[in-house]
Design a protein around this motif. Sequence first.
Motif, short mmCIF file in Angstrom:
data_model
loop_
_atom_site.label_atom_id
_atom_site.label_comp_id
_atom_site.label_asym_id
_atom_site.label_seq_id
_atom_site.Cartn_x
_atom_site.Cartn_y
_atom_site.Cartn_z
N ARG A 28 7.75 4.67 10.85
CA ARG A 28 7.34 3.29 10.60
C ARG A 28 8.41 2.27 10.96
O ARG A 28 8.22 1.06 10.76
CB ARG A 28 6.91 3.11 9.15
N LEU A 30 10.11 -0.32 12.92
CA LEU A 30 9.68 -1.18 14.02
C LEU A 30 10.76 -1.22 15.08
O LEU A 30 11.95 -1.11 14.77
CB LEU A 30 9.37 -2.58 13.50
N ASP A 49 7.47 -12.43 12.36
CA ASP A 49 7.14 -11.05 11.98
C ASP A 49 5.64 -10.78 12.00
O ASP A 49 5.18 -9.80 11.44
CB ASP A 49 7.73 -10.74 10.59
N THR A 50 4.85 -11.66 12.59
CA THR A 50 3.40 -11.45 12.62
C THR A 50 2.81 -11.59 14.03
O THR A 50 1.68 -12.02 14.20
CB THR A 50 2.68 -12.44 11.68
N CYS A 68 8.42 -6.71 17.29
CA CYS A 68 8.01 -6.59 15.89
C CYS A 68 6.64 -5.93 15.79
O CYS A 68 6.17 -5.63 14.71
CB CYS A 68 7.96 -7.96 15.20
N THR A 69 5.99 -5.73 16.94
CA THR A 69 4.64 -5.18 16.94
C THR A 69 4.59 -3.91 17.77
O THR A 69 3.68 -3.66 18.55
CB THR A 69 3.63 -6.24 17.43
N MET B 1 8.74 -6.87 7.51
CA MET B 1 7.61 -6.14 6.94
C MET B 1 7.50 -4.79 7.64
O MET B 1 7.62 -4.71 8.84
CB MET B 1 6.31 -6.91 7.17
N PHE B 2 7.27 -3.78 6.85
CA PHE B 2 7.03 -2.47 7.46
C PHE B 2 5.89 -1.81 6.71
O PHE B 2 5.66 -2.08 5.53
CB PHE B 2 8.30 -1.62 7.46
N PRO B 3 5.17 -0.96 7.41
CA PRO B 3 3.95 -0.40 6.81
C PRO B 3 4.23 0.77 5.87
O PRO B 3 5.37 1.22 5.75
CB PRO B 3 3.17 0.08 8.03
N LYS B 42 1.36 -3.54 8.85
CA LYS B 42 2.50 -4.26 8.28
C LYS B 42 2.07 -5.11 7.09
O LYS B 42 2.81 -5.25 6.11
CB LYS B 42 3.14 -5.15 9.35
N ARG B 44 -0.24 -4.35 5.22
CA ARG B 44 -0.82 -3.38 4.27
C ARG B 44 -2.32 -3.59 4.08
O ARG B 44 -2.85 -3.35 3.01
CB ARG B 44 -0.08 -3.42 2.92
#
Lengths: 195, 295
Positions: A28, A30, A49-50, A68-69, B1-3, B42, B44
């Motif tokens: 997980r 990134l 971050d989105t 970030c993706t 953010m991480f999943p 990310k 959730r």
Amino acid sequence: MTDLTTSTAVTVTMTVNGVEHSSELDPRTLLVDHIRTGLGLTGTHIGCDTTSCGVCTVLLDGKPIKACTMFAVMADGAEIMTVEGLKQNGELHPVQAAFKEKHGLQCGYCTPAMMLVGAALLEENDDPGDDEVRWAISGNLCRCTGYMNIVESIQEAGAQMRAGSNGVEADDMELQDEQTDADRPKEATMQEVAE
Amino acid sequence: MFPATYEYLRAGSIDEAVAALAEDPDETRILAGGQSLIPMMKLRFAYPERLVDINGLHELAYVRRENGHVAVGALARHADIVASDDVTGAVASAAPWVADPLVRNRGTLVGSVAHCDPEGDWNSVLLATGATVVAQGPNGRREIDITDFIVGLFENSLDEGEMVVEVRIPVPSGPSGGVYNKLERKIGDYATVGVATHLELADDGTIAAAGIGLTSVVPYATKVTEAEEMLVGQMPTEELFADAASATAAASNPHTDVRGTEKWKRNIVDVYTRRGLASALDQAHASEPTTGSTA
């Protein structure tokens, strides 16, 4: 049923700025976190971050993407370039020199991403018009809204590339050399961190 | 953010990916571009226990013409579609408007289609152009008409253990054209209103086939059958297009939100449908009658 607190580490090998790195990573992780925290290359920034702002841009096999993706495990075997990889043999990349010359930045937070997107565009088209540059950077936000100078900087870099110049003017060379020397120990430190 | 944690598998072949999916279909997701899935993980909103990464399956990275259609493989990125000379009409028109250039370098059409996000651009375009989805599962391959594939909000009709390996977009044998009109607040945003239009002409100049698909102004990507039926068999005129556009606006179901009022969005649907049909007609008139017939 996967354990909710731990994942099995995956071995990931990627070439970043010409240097091969092999790491055991939680799947997980990134890509942007691996680059910043794992490899110590903090020129790649984290913004929204989105998947909106594009400040985490790196080049993946020459193409700009949002780090970030993407999971770092997905970059196994890939060639990554970050802003730290733009400078070659102690000389600024034309796009870096042009951002300096044309003042293509205000706060500077989006600058590494803008330069990478610009460098990738110029690889395909070294004489882009305003619309082409604006289209290329449309996935990257500059919240100072300094777009005019960013566009000019990328076009100036293109002009220098067409002229066969490395983009570093004579009066910059001295400064450039100083920067290079100053940079060396820092790069070594980052290398140690990475290893 | 991480999943949340998950098990990561790298598929070495389509069969391997399908086998991994079949083991635990409810908890396994296919990872291609990840431009929708990773943000959802990310935030959730999604907690798959296992991801099967198909990015190593380079044989799925194609956009090509074959047997009267354009085939788009599961690893073709949006950027590959932008760059392809094989796509035309509404598909070619929509490609540069999907997300932003960086997302287009990673995201895939097939992933977007399978995701069935009501605000994703591709599904309305595929509804307008009459595309089919090729799925592969434990029982082999099958073709699914796009109208049967999209069954709801983030919901497709894949059977357990199936993955989408290809999308097929028909290439009309006669004069045709199409366009995707998208209203967005900024580049990379989801559509406030998206209207895909597609027309095919018969030899006598009448409309042989028509397709209209809506994005964002309906609960999920929807084909506007009533407006399409008004067009087929008729000579194209401004009045006819205006009537079809009114029917499309009436069939849409937008909601008032920060992007605009219900009434305003419905008006945009009307305007975009009229403009889209006119533009599709212009393309059809400009296209050679044999375009695509030798594909």
